[in-house]
Scaffold this motif. Structure first.
Motif, PDB file in Angstrom:
ATOM      1  N   LEU A  46       0.822  -1.208   0.000  1.00 52.86           N
ATOM      2  CA  LEU A  46       0.000   0.000   0.000  1.00 52.86           C
ATOM      3  C   LEU A  46       0.857   1.260   0.000  1.00 52.86           C
ATOM      4  O   LEU A  46       0.495   2.262  -0.628  1.00 52.86           O
ATOM      5  CB  LEU A  46      -0.933   0.003   1.209  1.00 52.86           C
ATOM      6  CG  LEU A  46      -2.086  -1.010   1.164  1.00 52.86           C
ATOM      7  CD1 LEU A  46      -2.868  -0.981   2.469  1.00 52.86           C
ATOM      8  CD2 LEU A  46      -3.018  -0.711  -0.011  1.00 52.86           C
ATOM      9  N   VAL A  47       1.981   1.227   0.688  1.00 53.62           N
ATOM     10  CA  VAL A  47       2.868   2.394   0.729  1.00 53.62           C
ATOM     11  C   VAL A  47       3.309   2.778  -0.678  1.00 53.62           C
ATOM     12  O   VAL A  47       3.440   3.967  -1.006  1.00 53.62           O
ATOM     13  CB  VAL A  47       4.087   2.102   1.625  1.00 53.62           C
ATOM     14  CG1 VAL A  47       5.179   3.147   1.429  1.00 53.62           C
ATOM     15  CG2 VAL A  47       3.668   2.063   3.094  1.00 53.62           C
ATOM     16  N   VAL A  48       3.528   1.781  -1.534  1.00 55.31           N
ATOM     17  CA  VAL A  48       3.972   2.062  -2.902  1.00 55.31           C
ATOM     18  C   VAL A  48       2.790   2.267  -3.846  1.00 55.31           C
ATOM     19  O   VAL A  48       2.884   3.025  -4.815  1.00 55.31           O
ATOM     20  CB  VAL A  48       4.872   0.923  -3.412  1.00 55.31           C
ATOM     21  CG1 VAL A  48       5.467   1.261  -4.772  1.00 55.31           C
ATOM     22  CG2 VAL A  48       5.987   0.633  -2.422  1.00 55.31           C
ATOM     23  N   LEU A  49       1.658   1.628  -3.575  1.00 56.32           N
ATOM     24  CA  LEU A  49       0.523   1.716  -4.492  1.00 56.32           C
ATOM     25  C   LEU A  49      -0.062   3.118  -4.556  1.00 56.32           C
ATOM     26  O   LEU A  49      -0.503   3.559  -5.627  1.00 56.32           O
ATOM     27  CB  LEU A  49      -0.567   0.717  -4.070  1.00 56.32           C
ATOM     28  CG  LEU A  49      -0.342  -0.747  -4.430  1.00 56.32           C
ATOM     29  CD1 LEU A  49      -1.538  -1.585  -4.040  1.00 56.32           C
ATOM     30  CD2 LEU A  49      -0.060  -0.900  -5.920  1.00 56.32           C
ATOM     31  N   PHE A  50      -0.088   3.821  -3.448  1.00 55.28           N
ATOM     32  CA  PHE A  50      -0.674   5.171  -3.456  1.00 55.28           C
ATOM     33  C   PHE A  50       0.085   6.119  -4.380  1.00 55.28           C
ATOM     34  O   PHE A  50      -0.521   6.746  -5.266  1.00 55.28           O
ATOM     35  CB  PHE A  50      -0.761   5.714  -2.032  1.00 55.28           C
ATOM     36  CG  PHE A  50      -1.930   5.174  -1.259  1.00 55.28           C
ATOM     37  CD1 PHE A  50      -3.230   5.477  -1.640  1.00 55.28           C
ATOM     38  CD2 PHE A  50      -1.746   4.346  -0.166  1.00 55.28           C
ATOM     39  CE1 PHE A  50      -4.320   4.976  -0.946  1.00 55.28           C
ATOM     40  CE2 PHE A  50      -2.826   3.834   0.543  1.00 55.28           C
ATOM     41  CZ  PHE A  50      -4.116   4.157   0.143  1.00 55.28           C
ATOM     42  N   PRO A  51       1.404   6.284  -4.240  1.00 60.00           N
ATOM     43  CA  PRO A  51       2.101   7.146  -5.209  1.00 60.00           C
ATOM     44  C   PRO A  51       2.051   6.596  -6.630  1.00 60.00           C
ATOM     45  O   PRO A  51       2.027   7.372  -7.590  1.00 60.00           O
ATOM     46  CB  PRO A  51       3.541   7.184  -4.677  1.00 60.00           C
ATOM     47  CG  PRO A  51       3.671   6.026  -3.769  1.00 60.00           C
ATOM     48  CD  PRO A  51       2.314   5.792  -3.190  1.00 60.00           C
ATOM     49  N   ALA A  52       2.016   5.260  -6.779  1.00 55.73           N
ATOM     50  CA  ALA A  52       1.924   4.684  -8.125  1.00 55.73           C
ATOM     51  C   ALA A  52       0.599   5.043  -8.778  1.00 55.73           C
ATOM     52  O   ALA A  52       0.538   5.326  -9.985  1.00 55.73           O
ATOM     53  CB  ALA A  52       2.085   3.166  -8.048  1.00 55.73           C
ATOM     54  N   ALA A  53      -0.495   5.047  -8.001  1.00 53.46           N
ATOM     55  CA  ALA A  53      -1.805   5.413  -8.545  1.00 53.46           C
ATOM     56  C   ALA A  53      -1.811   6.869  -9.013  1.00 53.46           C
ATOM     57  O   ALA A  53      -2.316   7.175 -10.101  1.00 53.46           O
ATOM     58  CB  ALA A  53      -2.879   5.189  -7.488  1.00 53.46           C
TER      59      ALA A  53
END
Length: 285
Positions: A98-105
């Motif tokens: 989730l830590v990486v998915l938010f900036p990726a989104a």
């Protein structure tokens, strides 16, 4: 088996050609397979260190290629099956992902919006009731999963038959795609012959059949050591051999096979030939 598969991969035409200049498929191969290994370490062996490593690696793939959604889907499917075998998902993996998915989104929806225009347009054009139906199906699936994993009879059935079912579907699909599938109606020739093109040009038909044998043998004996890997190879195979989603005459077609399909094929073929896998010398020959 691992050494033989790695050696075959290092010598393969596609690997040699595309590894000599920067491209996203080679990086996806490295990150994706490392993430699968980290997941196996964290869930099958209960190693806490590798859980956040796997989450970060899978999340970073979204900053690289949109195909990473297939890796996320395969990881979710493999971890779900693992829950039936007593492999409880680690919260460190979900937190790191989730830590990486938010900036990726935000990255995909902002600077890279043109790159994801087609899938976003497809999703945006769905009627409201289909969005609601998908949400309802997801909620029902989660509730059924929560109930099923608490029932010993269901867990025993899934643990026993899920690997065999996946292997059976793979055998039928590969045999159909290799020997029976032909263009007709809306099925274009390059899509109908996708698996045959991969086999004839890059690994040979016997190698594909050996990989299929290795998949079936090891699904019986080693599936629960890394269910994510088996699901990942099957997911990419079904997705890209169903439709290549690229101009077929271009050599870049081969890039579709590079991240998962090629290394998976060579590893399973090597495993069938030299691995134990519960098979005797006749099966290996």
């Amino acid at each position: 088996a691992a050494a033989a598969g790695a050696a075959l991969l290092a010598l393969n035409l596609i690997q040699v050609w595309f590894a000599h200049y920067p491209n996203s498929e080679v990086m996806m191969q490295a990150f994706g397979l490392a993430a699968v290994l980290a997941l196996a370490r964290s869930h099958a062996e209960r190693d806490r260190f590798f859980a956040p490593v796997a989450g970060i690696l899978i999340g970073l793939l979204l900053l690289l290629r949109f195909d990473a959604v297939l890796v996320i889907a395969a990881a979710a499917g493999g971890l779900t099956l693992g829950a039936f075998a007593g492999q409880k998902p680690r919260w460190e993996f979900a937190a790191a992902l989730l830590v990486v998915l938010f900036p990726a989104a935000f990255y995909l929806a902002g600077p890279m919006r043109a790159y994801v225009f087609y899938p976003l347009t497809f999703i945006g054009n769905l009627p409201w009731w289909q969005h609601g139906l998908l949400g309802l199906v997801a909620v029902i699936a989660v509730l059924l999963l929560a109930v099923a994993t608490r029932r010993p009879a269901v867990r025993s059935t899934v643990t026993r038959y899920a690997p065999l079912a996946l292997a059976g579907v793979a055998v039928v699909a590969v045999c159909y795609a290799l020997f029976l599938r032909h263009p007709s109606g809306r099925l274009a020739a390059h899509d109908a012959y996708a698996l045959r093109s991969f086999a004839n040009f890059y690994v040979t038909v016997p190698a594909v059949l050996a990989a299929l044998a290795g998949f079936a043998l090891y699904a019986r004996s080693a599936f629960w050591r890394s269910p994510v890997f088996f699901v990942l190879v099957a997911t990419f195979g079904f997705f890209f051999f169903y439709k290549l989603r690229i101009v077929p005459e271009h050599f870049w077609t081969a890039r579709r096979f590079l991240p998962v399909i090629l290394p998976g094929t060579l590893l399973f073929a090597a495993a069938a030939a030299v691995g134990a896998g519960g098979s005797g010398w006749r099966a290996r020959v």
